[in-house]
Scaffold this motif. Structure first.
Motif, PDB file in Angstrom:
ATOM      1  N   UNK A   1       0.817  -1.215   0.000  1.00 42.60           N
ATOM      2  CA  UNK A   1       0.000   0.000   0.000  1.00 42.60           C
ATOM      3  C   UNK A   1       0.850   1.265   0.000  1.00 42.60           C
ATOM      4  N   UNK A   2       2.121   1.145   0.384  1.00 44.27           N
ATOM      5  CA  UNK A   2       3.000   2.313   0.386  1.00 44.27           C
ATOM      6  C   UNK A   2       3.355   2.811   1.771  1.00 44.27           C
ATOM      7  N   UNK A   3       3.210   1.954   2.777  1.00 44.76           N
ATOM      8  CA  UNK A   3       3.552   2.360   4.154  1.00 44.76           C
ATOM      9  C   UNK A   3       4.993   2.831   4.263  1.00 44.76           C
ATOM     10  N   UNK A   4       5.896   2.094   3.660  1.00 47.14           N
ATOM     11  CA  UNK A   4       7.318   2.446   3.758  1.00 47.14           C
ATOM     12  C   UNK A   4       7.604   3.770   3.062  1.00 47.14           C
ATOM     13  N   UNK A   5       6.929   4.014   1.945  1.00 47.17           N
ATOM     14  CA  UNK A   5       7.115   5.281   1.237  1.00 47.17           C
ATOM     15  C   UNK A   5       6.632   6.442   2.086  1.00 47.17           C
ATOM     16  N   UNK A   6       5.466   6.284   2.708  1.00 42.06           N
ATOM     17  CA  UNK A   6       4.921   7.337   3.570  1.00 42.06           C
ATOM     18  C   UNK A   6       5.845   7.564   4.762  1.00 42.06           C
ATOM     19  N   UNK A   7       6.298   6.467   5.382  1.00 43.41           N
ATOM     20  CA  UNK A   7       7.193   6.587   6.535  1.00 43.41           C
ATOM     21  C   UNK A   7       8.484   7.299   6.154  1.00 43.41           C
ATOM     22  N   UNK A   8       9.016   6.993   4.964  1.00 43.15           N
ATOM     23  CA  UNK A   8      10.263   7.618   4.515  1.00 43.15           C
ATOM     24  C   UNK A   8      10.088   9.121   4.323  1.00 43.15           C
TER      25      UNK A   8
END
Length: 209
Positions: A12-19
């Motif tokens: 879903x893009x959790x890592x992208x949002x966290x970054x």
């Protein structure tokens, strides 16, 4: 210290949002990173996994063979629960230690990123839940592209988690990641200003080095 649980479905893009949040200056604890740490050689969780699933889930050097273990647990819910019963307590202990250190350091807000935050019943670890959202078909397409999976393989992994529509309803904040990277960046920056900086009484949204 305010602890925001950041979750979402697979791909879903959790890592992208966290970054993006981390680049803006947020303190981020990633449960996936903790999950990797607790199964490193020498850790008790790895020994328990080898005992429970056999040495076939280990590489020749004694490290965890994630692909082999994944094939076992994704195909069998009971085995997945067994794995979680080994890893979740170890992850919880490490997460609590890291959060305690941040609190002692005077940090006002921290993000705890966990794909199974809701499913694993660990929402008590955070003060509120933010969900990174994708519709089913976009999630499926991105997972297939990211991991090189067949449609059937990707569907099996998605089915092992809570449906995105249900998870979406449980988030105080929903971050829509159906669009472009630029749209996601803009949405996260808006949340940073309105939800984090405003609450902390700060006015700087420049990325911190």
């Amino acid at each position: 210290m305010r602890v925001i649980g950041l979750t979402g479905g697979i791909a879903s893009g959790k890592s992208s949002v966290a970054a993006i949040f981390e680049r803006l200056g947020a303190q981020v604890i990633d449960a996936d990173q903790l999950a990797r740490e607790v199964v490193e050689p020498g850790e008790s969780a790895l020994a328990q996994i080898a005992e429970s699933f056999g040495r076939g889930v280990l590489n020749p050097d004694g490290s965890l063979n994630r692909a082999a273990l994944g094939e076992v647990v994704f195909a069998d819910p009971a085995k997945r629960r067994l794995l979680e019963s080994i890893t979740h307590p170890a992850i919880r202990k490490r997460a609590e230690e890291k959060l305690a250190r941040l609190k002692r350091a005077g940090v006002k807000t921290a993000f705890y990123v966990a794909p199974l935050l809701i499913e694993a019943g660990i929402t008590s670890r955070v003060h509120e839940v933010w969900v990174v959202y994708l519709d089913h078909e976009t999630q499926l397409a991105r997972l297939m592209a990211r991991d090189g999976l067949s449609r059937e393989g990707a569907l099996a992994r998605i089915a092992s988690q809570m449906p995105m529509e249900e998870k979406r309803r449980l988030g105080r904040v929903v971050i829509d990641n159906r669009g472009s990277r630029e749209e996601l960046e803009a949405e996260v920056l808006r949340l940073w200003r309105e939800e984090i900086l405003a609450a902390e009484g700060s006015h700087s949204d420049e990325p911190k080095s």
